[in-house]
Design an enzyme around this catalytic site. Sequence first.
Site, PDB file in Angstrom:
ATOM      1  N   VAL A 104       0.819  -1.205   0.000  1.00 58.51           N
ATOM      2  CA  VAL A 104       0.000   0.000   0.000  1.00 58.51           C
ATOM      3  C   VAL A 104       0.860   1.266   0.000  1.00 58.51           C
ATOM      4  O   VAL A 104       0.356   2.367  -0.233  1.00 58.51           O
ATOM      5  CB  VAL A 104      -0.962   0.006   1.214  1.00 58.51           C
ATOM      6  CG1 VAL A 104      -0.226   0.391   2.489  1.00 58.51           C
ATOM      7  CG2 VAL A 104      -2.170   0.910   0.985  1.00 58.51           C
ATOM      8  N   SER A 105       2.163   1.113   0.221  1.00 53.85           N
ATOM      9  CA  SER A 105       3.079   2.244   0.327  1.00 53.85           C
ATOM     10  C   SER A 105       3.944   2.366  -0.919  1.00 53.85           C
ATOM     11  O   SER A 105       4.764   1.486  -1.199  1.00 53.85           O
ATOM     12  CB  SER A 105       3.983   2.046   1.558  1.00 53.85           C
ATOM     13  OG  SER A 105       5.168   2.791   1.453  1.00 53.85           O
TER      14      SER A 105
END
Length: 223
Positions: free
Chosen positions: A12-13
Amino acid sequence: MSGKITCYLDCVSPYSYFALIYLDRYREALKSYNVDIDIVPVFLGGINVGSGNKPPWTLQAKADYSRYDSGRAKKYFGVPNVKTPAFFPILSLLPQRALVVIKAQHPGLFMSTFRSFFLEMWENGIDLSKPELLVQVLSKTFSDAQARELLEKANAPDWKQKLNDNTKEALDRGAFGCPWYWVINSNGQEEPFFGSDRFHYMWEYLGLPWKDIELPAAGRAKI
Protein backbone atom coordinates in the site's frame (compact mmCIF):
# COMPACT_ATOMS: atom_id res chain seq x y z
CA MET A 1 32.54 -7.95 6.48
CA SER A 2 29.00 -9.11 7.05
CA GLY A 3 25.63 -7.75 8.04
CA LYS A 4 21.91 -8.02 7.58
CA ILE A 5 19.14 -5.70 6.42
CA THR A 6 15.62 -6.65 7.49
CA CYS A 7 13.19 -4.53 5.52
CA TYR A 8 9.51 -4.21 6.46
CA LEU A 9 7.26 -3.34 3.50
CA ASP A 10 3.58 -3.03 2.56
CA CYS A 11 2.28 -2.88 -1.02
CA VAL A 12 0.00 0.00 0.00
CA SER A 13 3.08 2.24 0.33
CA PRO A 14 4.67 3.62 -2.87
CA TYR A 15 7.84 4.38 -0.93
CA SER A 16 8.01 0.68 -0.07
CA TYR A 17 7.99 0.10 -3.84
CA PHE A 18 10.95 2.44 -4.26
CA ALA A 19 12.81 0.71 -1.43
CA LEU A 20 12.25 -2.74 -2.90
CA ILE A 21 13.47 -1.58 -6.31
CA TYR A 22 16.63 -0.12 -4.78
CA LEU A 23 17.46 -3.09 -2.58
CA ASP A 24 16.81 -5.51 -5.44
CA ARG A 25 19.08 -3.44 -7.67
CA TYR A 26 21.96 -3.73 -5.21
CA ARG A 27 21.25 -7.23 -3.93
CA GLU A 28 24.28 -8.77 -5.67
CA ALA A 29 26.59 -5.96 -4.57
CA LEU A 30 25.43 -6.37 -0.98
CA LYS A 31 25.86 -10.13 -1.27
CA SER A 32 29.48 -9.59 -2.35
CA TYR A 33 30.05 -7.94 1.06
CA ASN A 34 28.17 -10.75 2.86
CA VAL A 35 25.20 -8.50 3.64
CA ASP A 36 21.92 -10.40 3.60
CA ILE A 37 18.54 -8.86 2.80
CA ASP A 38 15.32 -10.11 4.38
CA ILE A 39 12.10 -8.58 3.02
CA VAL A 40 9.24 -8.88 5.51
CA PRO A 41 5.58 -8.20 4.60
CA VAL A 42 3.76 -6.17 7.25
CA PHE A 43 0.44 -4.36 7.63
CA LEU A 44 1.12 -0.63 7.47
CA GLY A 45 -2.31 0.19 8.89
CA GLY A 46 -1.40 -1.76 12.01
CA ILE A 47 1.95 0.03 12.27
CA ASN A 48 0.22 3.41 12.03
CA VAL A 49 -2.29 2.48 14.72
CA GLY A 50 0.30 0.83 16.96
CA SER A 51 2.74 3.75 16.75
CA GLY A 52 0.17 6.54 16.78
CA ASN A 53 1.29 7.75 13.37
CA LYS A 54 -1.07 9.09 10.73
CA PRO A 55 -0.88 8.67 6.95
CA PRO A 56 0.76 11.69 5.28
CA TRP A 57 -2.29 12.54 3.18
CA THR A 58 -4.30 13.23 6.36
CA LEU A 59 -2.18 16.36 6.96
CA GLN A 60 -2.82 18.90 4.21
CA ALA A 61 0.70 20.34 4.25
CA LYS A 62 2.20 16.85 3.78
CA ALA A 63 -0.34 16.03 1.09
CA ASP A 64 0.53 19.20 -0.82
CA TYR A 65 4.26 18.50 -0.56
CA SER A 66 3.84 14.86 -1.56
CA ARG A 67 3.04 15.67 -5.18
CA TYR A 68 6.48 17.23 -5.53
CA ASP A 69 8.35 14.60 -3.56
CA SER A 70 6.67 11.63 -5.23
CA GLY A 71 7.40 13.04 -8.68
CA ARG A 72 11.07 13.36 -7.86
CA ALA A 73 11.17 9.87 -6.37
CA LYS A 74 9.47 8.30 -9.41
CA LYS A 75 12.10 9.84 -11.65
CA TYR A 76 15.01 8.79 -9.43
CA PHE A 77 13.88 5.19 -8.99
CA GLY A 78 12.95 4.77 -12.66
CA VAL A 79 9.21 4.19 -12.31
CA PRO A 80 7.62 7.21 -14.03
CA ASN A 81 4.28 5.43 -14.49
CA VAL A 82 3.55 5.19 -10.75
CA LYS A 83 0.31 7.01 -9.96
CA THR A 84 -2.12 7.03 -7.07
CA PRO A 85 -5.07 4.79 -8.00
CA ALA A 86 -8.62 6.07 -7.62
CA PHE A 87 -9.36 3.43 -4.96
CA PHE A 88 -6.39 4.41 -2.75
CA PRO A 89 -5.91 3.72 0.10
CA ILE A 90 -6.79 0.05 0.34
CA LEU A 91 -6.96 -2.33 3.28
CA SER A 92 -3.84 -4.27 2.35
CA LEU A 93 -4.35 -7.25 4.68
CA LEU A 94 -5.23 -9.77 1.96
CA PRO A 95 -2.31 -9.14 -0.44
CA GLN A 96 0.13 -8.86 2.46
CA ARG A 97 -1.05 -12.18 3.91
CA ALA A 98 -0.68 -13.75 0.47
CA LEU A 99 2.91 -12.51 0.38
CA VAL A 100 3.56 -14.07 3.79
CA VAL A 101 2.38 -17.42 2.40
CA ILE A 102 4.45 -17.05 -0.77
CA LYS A 103 7.59 -16.18 1.17
CA ALA A 104 7.21 -19.33 3.27
CA GLN A 105 6.14 -21.75 0.56
CA HIS A 106 7.53 -20.30 -2.69
CA PRO A 107 10.63 -18.33 -1.59
CA GLY A 108 12.11 -18.31 -5.08
CA LEU A 109 9.12 -16.37 -6.37
CA PHE A 110 8.66 -14.07 -3.40
CA MET A 111 10.62 -11.03 -4.58
CA SER A 112 9.24 -11.07 -8.12
CA THR A 113 5.70 -11.49 -6.79
CA PHE A 114 6.11 -8.60 -4.36
CA ARG A 115 7.37 -6.41 -7.21
CA SER A 116 4.45 -7.48 -9.36
CA PHE A 117 2.03 -6.47 -6.59
CA PHE A 118 3.51 -2.98 -6.55
CA LEU A 119 3.46 -2.75 -10.33
CA GLU A 120 -0.12 -3.95 -10.66
CA MET A 121 -1.41 -1.58 -8.00
CA TRP A 122 0.71 1.51 -8.53
CA GLU A 123 1.21 1.39 -12.30
CA ASN A 124 -1.72 -0.64 -13.64
CA GLY A 125 -4.36 0.47 -11.13
CA ILE A 126 -5.40 -2.98 -9.90
CA ASP A 127 -7.11 -3.10 -6.49
CA LEU A 128 -5.31 -6.00 -4.83
CA SER A 129 -7.65 -5.93 -1.83
CA LYS A 130 -10.36 -7.48 -4.01
CA PRO A 131 -9.98 -11.30 -3.97
CA GLU A 132 -11.08 -11.75 -7.59
CA LEU A 133 -8.46 -9.26 -8.80
CA LEU A 134 -5.72 -10.56 -6.52
CA VAL A 135 -6.17 -14.10 -7.81
CA GLN A 136 -5.90 -12.82 -11.38
CA VAL A 137 -2.60 -11.16 -10.56
CA LEU A 138 -1.33 -14.27 -8.78
CA SER A 139 -2.27 -16.36 -11.83
CA LYS A 140 0.33 -14.47 -13.86
CA THR A 141 3.05 -16.10 -11.73
CA PHE A 142 1.37 -19.27 -10.43
CA SER A 143 -1.02 -21.78 -11.93
CA ASP A 144 -4.73 -21.08 -11.49
CA ALA A 145 -4.93 -23.83 -8.88
CA GLN A 146 -1.93 -22.47 -6.98
CA ALA A 147 -3.33 -18.93 -7.10
CA ARG A 148 -6.65 -20.07 -5.62
CA GLU A 149 -4.80 -22.07 -2.97
CA LEU A 150 -2.68 -19.05 -2.03
CA LEU A 151 -5.81 -16.94 -1.69
CA GLU A 152 -7.41 -19.58 0.52
CA LYS A 153 -4.36 -19.79 2.75
CA ALA A 154 -4.18 -16.00 2.99
CA ASN A 155 -7.54 -16.16 4.78
CA ALA A 156 -6.48 -18.93 7.16
CA PRO A 157 -5.90 -18.10 10.86
CA ASP A 158 -2.26 -19.23 10.94
CA TRP A 159 -1.24 -16.93 8.10
CA LYS A 160 -3.28 -14.05 9.46
CA GLN A 161 -1.37 -14.47 12.70
CA LYS A 162 1.96 -14.55 10.88
CA LEU A 163 1.27 -11.15 9.33
CA ASN A 164 0.26 -9.87 12.77
CA ASP A 165 3.52 -11.23 14.19
CA ASN A 166 5.56 -9.53 11.45
CA THR A 167 3.80 -6.24 12.12
CA LYS A 168 4.35 -6.53 15.87
CA GLU A 169 8.04 -7.29 15.29
CA ALA A 170 8.36 -4.09 13.27
CA LEU A 171 6.54 -2.12 15.97
CA ASP A 172 8.76 -3.63 18.66
CA ARG A 173 11.71 -2.38 16.62
CA GLY A 174 10.34 1.16 16.66
CA ALA A 175 8.53 1.26 13.32
CA PHE A 176 6.13 4.14 12.64
CA GLY A 177 5.81 3.65 8.88
CA CYS A 178 7.14 1.85 5.80
CA PRO A 179 9.71 1.19 4.54
CA TRP A 180 11.28 0.38 7.90
CA TYR A 181 14.65 -1.36 8.27
CA TRP A 182 16.46 -3.11 11.06
CA VAL A 183 20.17 -3.28 10.24
CA ILE A 184 22.89 -5.37 11.89
CA ASN A 185 26.50 -4.53 11.05
CA SER A 186 29.63 -6.68 11.20
CA ASN A 187 30.23 -5.63 14.83
CA GLY A 188 26.86 -7.04 15.85
CA GLN A 189 25.43 -3.57 16.43
CA GLU A 190 21.78 -3.00 15.51
CA GLU A 191 19.95 0.18 14.49
CA PRO A 192 16.70 1.17 12.73
CA PHE A 193 16.45 3.19 9.51
CA PHE A 194 13.39 4.66 7.81
CA GLY A 195 12.44 5.75 4.31
CA SER A 196 13.58 5.22 0.73
CA ASP A 197 16.33 7.86 0.78
CA ARG A 198 18.52 6.80 3.70
CA PHE A 199 20.59 4.12 2.01
CA HIS A 200 23.80 6.16 2.22
CA TYR A 201 23.38 6.21 6.01
CA MET A 202 22.80 2.47 5.92
CA TRP A 203 25.88 1.76 3.81
CA GLU A 204 27.98 3.87 6.18
CA TYR A 205 26.62 1.97 9.18
CA LEU A 206 27.43 -1.33 7.48
CA GLY A 207 30.96 -0.14 6.70
CA LEU A 208 30.51 -0.45 2.93
CA PRO A 209 32.75 1.49 0.50
CA TRP A 210 29.96 3.65 -0.94
CA LYS A 211 30.32 6.73 -3.14
CA ASP A 212 28.65 9.99 -2.23
CA ILE A 213 26.74 12.18 -4.68
CA GLU A 214 29.13 14.64 -6.32
CA LEU A 215 28.43 18.06 -7.76
CA PRO A 216 31.22 19.02 -10.17
CA ALA A 217 31.95 22.72 -10.50
CA ALA A 218 30.77 24.45 -13.68
CA GLY A 219 33.13 23.87 -16.57
CA ARG A 220 34.47 20.56 -15.27
CA ALA A 221 33.93 17.45 -17.33
CA LYS A 222 31.21 15.15 -16.11
CA ILE A 223 32.45 11.91 -14.59
